[in-house]
Design a protein around this motif. Structure first.
Motif, short mmCIF file in Angstrom:
data_model
loop_
_atom_site.label_atom_id
_atom_site.label_comp_id
_atom_site.label_asym_id
_atom_site.label_seq_id
_atom_site.Cartn_x
_atom_site.Cartn_y
_atom_site.Cartn_z
N ASP A 16 0.84 -1.19 0.00
CA ASP A 16 0.00 0.00 0.00
C ASP A 16 0.88 1.24 0.00
OD1 ASP A 16 -2.50 1.25 0.13
OD2 ASP A 16 -2.46 1.37 2.32
N LYS A 18 -9.80 2.22 -8.98
CA LYS A 18 -10.26 2.33 -7.59
C LYS A 18 -11.32 3.42 -7.52
CE LYS A 18 -7.90 2.15 -3.14
NZ LYS A 18 -6.64 2.49 -2.47
N PHE A 47 -11.46 -0.59 5.49
CA PHE A 47 -10.30 0.07 6.13
C PHE A 47 -10.21 -0.30 7.61
CE2 PHE A 47 -9.05 3.98 3.38
CZ PHE A 47 -9.23 3.26 2.21
N ARG A 84 -8.50 2.48 10.23
CA ARG A 84 -9.29 3.70 10.49
C ARG A 84 -10.49 3.39 11.37
NH1 ARG A 84 -8.91 7.50 5.04
NH2 ARG A 84 -6.77 6.91 4.53
N ALA A 140 -7.71 -3.35 3.96
CA ALA A 140 -6.86 -2.17 3.78
C ALA A 140 -6.69 -1.44 5.10
CB ALA A 140 -7.50 -1.26 2.73
N THR A 186 -3.59 -5.48 1.92
CA THR A 186 -2.68 -4.47 1.38
C THR A 186 -2.01 -3.76 2.55
OG1 THR A 186 -2.32 -2.70 -0.20
CG2 THR A 186 -4.40 -2.57 1.04
C1 E4P Z 1 -6.35 1.31 0.77
O1 E4P Z 1 -6.39 1.00 -0.39
C2 E4P Z 1 -5.84 2.58 1.26
O2 E4P Z 1 -4.92 3.06 0.30
C3 E4P Z 1 -5.07 2.49 2.54
O3 E4P Z 1 -4.97 1.15 2.99
C4 E4P Z 1 -5.51 3.44 3.60
O4 E4P Z 1 -4.67 3.27 4.71
P1 E4P Z 1 -4.53 4.36 5.86
O5 E4P Z 1 -5.76 4.31 6.69
O6 E4P Z 1 -3.32 3.92 6.64
O7 E4P Z 1 -4.35 5.69 5.18
#
Ligand code: E4P
Length: 223
Positions: free
Chosen positions: A6, A87, A133, A136, A167, A187
């Motif tokens: 990523d 995406k 995600f 987050r 992600a 990722t």
């Molecule tokens: C997923 O495709 C995003 O690019 C990524 O994993 C977001 O990660 P982050 O929350 O660390 O910014």
């Protein structure tokens, strides 16, 4: 489970590729900005550079948020290289665009997913990948991994073909938990992939093996 990296950093992508376990790359506008890639021409060239390093799928995110804009940008990105996956954000116009791309054989990664309901919509629209995600969600004092488990179960129940691409991964423990939950892809930042290598007993064990080998070689020389 497939491993994607990523990042938009070419040297990190090369390092992960050299490890021999890399299956693809995900980027987003923040990651591109972090590398100082600005201007459409440079952005498009950067995606091609990434495709030339890796053999797997490379997610390139659209900036447009209206249906026509997403379609135009997505078609341009998809035409750049056969490894490009478009995406698309989890918004109403995005879902409509994913449905369109799916009917045209253009592969998509539905991003910014934070609920099982969103995951169902993306699968029904025919997304190739879905990006929930984890990190987050954890940041909001909720359990991101629970969402991965929930989506994996729902997709299994109905035989959805959309691949769960976990992600916002922050640690090697996230990667292991994703594998336990049955995510199709994780990722990850390069650091989280490299952290999978680490165990103190491996270091201690290797030091002992090498020391014992050296001792026996020295003994053989004395004889
Ligand atoms: C997923 O495709 C995003 O690019 C990524 O994993 C977001 O990660 P982050 O929350 O660390 O910014």
């Amino acid at each position: 489970m497939k491993f994607f990296i990523d990042t938009a950093n070419l040297s990190q992508i090369k390092e992960a590729q050299d490890l021999g376990v890399l299956d693809g790359v995900t980027t987003n506008p923040s990651l591109m900005a972090k590398e100082g890639i600005v201007g459409q021409e440079n952005v498009l060239k950067h995606y091609v550079d990434i495709c030339n390093i890796v053999t797997g799928d490379v997610s390139a995110e659209v900036i447009a948020t209206d249906y026509k804009g997403i379609i135009a940008e997505g078609e341009m990105l998809a035409a750049l290289h056969k490894q490009i996956v478009v995406k698309v954000p989890m918004i109403k116009e995005g879902i409509k665009a994913i449905k369109y791309f799916s009917s045209k054989g253009i592969r998509t990664n539905c991003t910014l997913v934070f609920s099982a309901g969103q995951a169902i919509l993306a699968a029904k629209a025919g997304a190739t990948y879905l990006s929930p995600f984890i990190g987050r969600i954890d940041d909001m004092n909720q359990d991101g991994m629970e969402l991965i488990k929930q989506i994996v179960l729902i997709y299994k129940n109905y035989g959805y073909k959309t691949q769960v691409l976990a992600a916002s991964i922050r640690s090697s423990m996230h990667i292991v938990k994703c594998a336990e939950a049955g995510a199709d892809v994780a990722t990850c930042p390069l650091s989280a992939i490299l952290d999978l290598l680490k165990h103190p007993l491996t270091d201690i064990g290797l030091a002992k093996f090498l020391a014992d080998h050296k001792k026996s070689e020295e003994k053989a020389l004395v004889k």
